[in-house]
Design an enzyme around this catalytic site. Structure first.
Site: not given
Ligand code: PGA
Length: 248
Positions: A67, A136, A138, A143
C-alpha cells in the site's frame, strides 16, 4: 494455518526472516510482497544482516508493496516508498527495476490500480506476502467492512487508523492522509504463501479474532484462515489471548 508463538519481538522477527530467506535461497527470482509499519522492521533488519553477513542475494527478486498513501511524494519521509528504501531496499542488492510500490501521486489512480494488478500477474503472482495487522484487524489498508474479495484500489482510511498513524505526522491529524492505495484482500489471498507478524498487547484482540474467531469482513485478517499456506508469528504479548495450543 501455522501459528508460532515466540517470546520476544526479536525472536518473532528472526523467525519471520528465516521464512523469507529460505524462499530467496530456494527461488532466487521469487516475487515477494512487502509490508510497512513498525512490525516488520526487525524482520527487515535481520534480512539486511543475512545479506551483509551471509550473502543472501536479493538481486533477482521482484517486490510488490501492499500500500501507499495517496498524495505523498515518494521522497516524503512518511511515504511507504521512503520507508522501504530506508529500511530495506537501499541496504540490500535489490534491483530497483523490479521493485513495485503503489504510486500515491498517480494521476489516474483507478488505472494505476489496474496496472498494479496486471503487473503482479505478469510476474507470475506473489510467492510470499508479508503482512502486519491493525489493532482493528485490518490488513494493508483494508479496513473493517472491506470486501473479502477486493482488489487493488483506493480506500478511505478510518479515523482509528489515521489516529494510530498521527504520531508519524507530528501528531497533527490535518497532515495525516485521508486515502491510500491498497492491495485488496483478494489480491493478498492470491499470494502463494502468507506470513503475518504481530507484536505487542495492542494486537492481542486482533490476533485472538484472526486465529480463533469466525471469519468476518469486520475483521479482515480473519480471512487468513481460508488461505492454503499461512504462517502467523506472534510475540508473547500479541499472543496472550490465544487459548489454543500452538508451536513455540
Ligand atoms: P504496525 O502497523 O506494524 O505499525 O503496528 C500494522 C498495520 O497497521 O497493518
Amino acid at each position: 494455518m501455522l501459528v508460532i508463538k515466540k517470546e520476544t519481538y526479536d525472536e518473532m522477527s528472526v523467525e519471520g526472516a528465516k521464512i523469507v530467506a529460505a524462499l530467496i535461497r530456494k527461488k532466487p527470482n521469487a516475487v515477494i510482497g512487502f509490508a510497512t509499519g513498525s512490525t516488520p522492521l526487525g524482520l527487515y533488519k535481520e534480512l539486511i544482516r543475512l545479506h551483509k553477513e551471509e550473502g543472501l542475494d536479493f538481486s533477482k527478486i521482484t517486490t510488490f508493496n501492499l500500500d501507499e498513501y495517496v498524495g505523498l511524494r515518494p521522497e516524503h519521509p512518511e511515504s511507504y516508498h521512503y520507508f522501504m528504501w530506508n529500511n530495506l531496499f537501499k541496504h540490500v542488492n535489490a534491483d530497483p527495476r523490479h521493485i513495485h510500490i503503489p504510486m500515491g501521486m498517480a494521476d489516474d489512480i483507478d488505472r494505476f490500480c489496474e496496472w498494479y494488478e496486471e503487473q503482479i500477474e505478469e510476474y507470475g503472482g506473489i510467492d510470499l506476502q508479508i503482512l502486519g495487522i491493525g489493532a482493528n484487524g485490518h490488513i494493508a489498508f483494508n479496513e473493517p467492512g472491506s470486501s473479502l474479495g477486493s482488489r487493488t484500489r483506493i480506500k478511505t482510511l478510518t479515523e482509528e487508523t489515521r489516529k494510530d498513524n498521527a504520531r508519524f505526522f507530528n501528531n497533527n491529524m490535518d497532515e495525516v492522509p485521508k486515502y491510500a492505495i491498497t492491495m485488496g484482500i483478494g489480491t493478498i489471498m492470491d499470494a502463494w504463501e502468507l506470513l503475518l507478524l504481530a507484536s505487542g498487547s495492542g494486537k492481542a484482540d486482533a490476533i485472538k479474532m484472526t486465529v480463533e474467531g469466525p471469519i468476518t469482513a469486520m475483521v479482515p485478517a480473519t480471512i487468513v484462515q481460508m488461505h492454503q499456506i499461512a504462517t502467523i508469528i506472534v510475540d508473547r504479548e500479541a499472543g496472550a489471548k490465544l487459548t489454543g495450543i500452538y508451536t513455540g
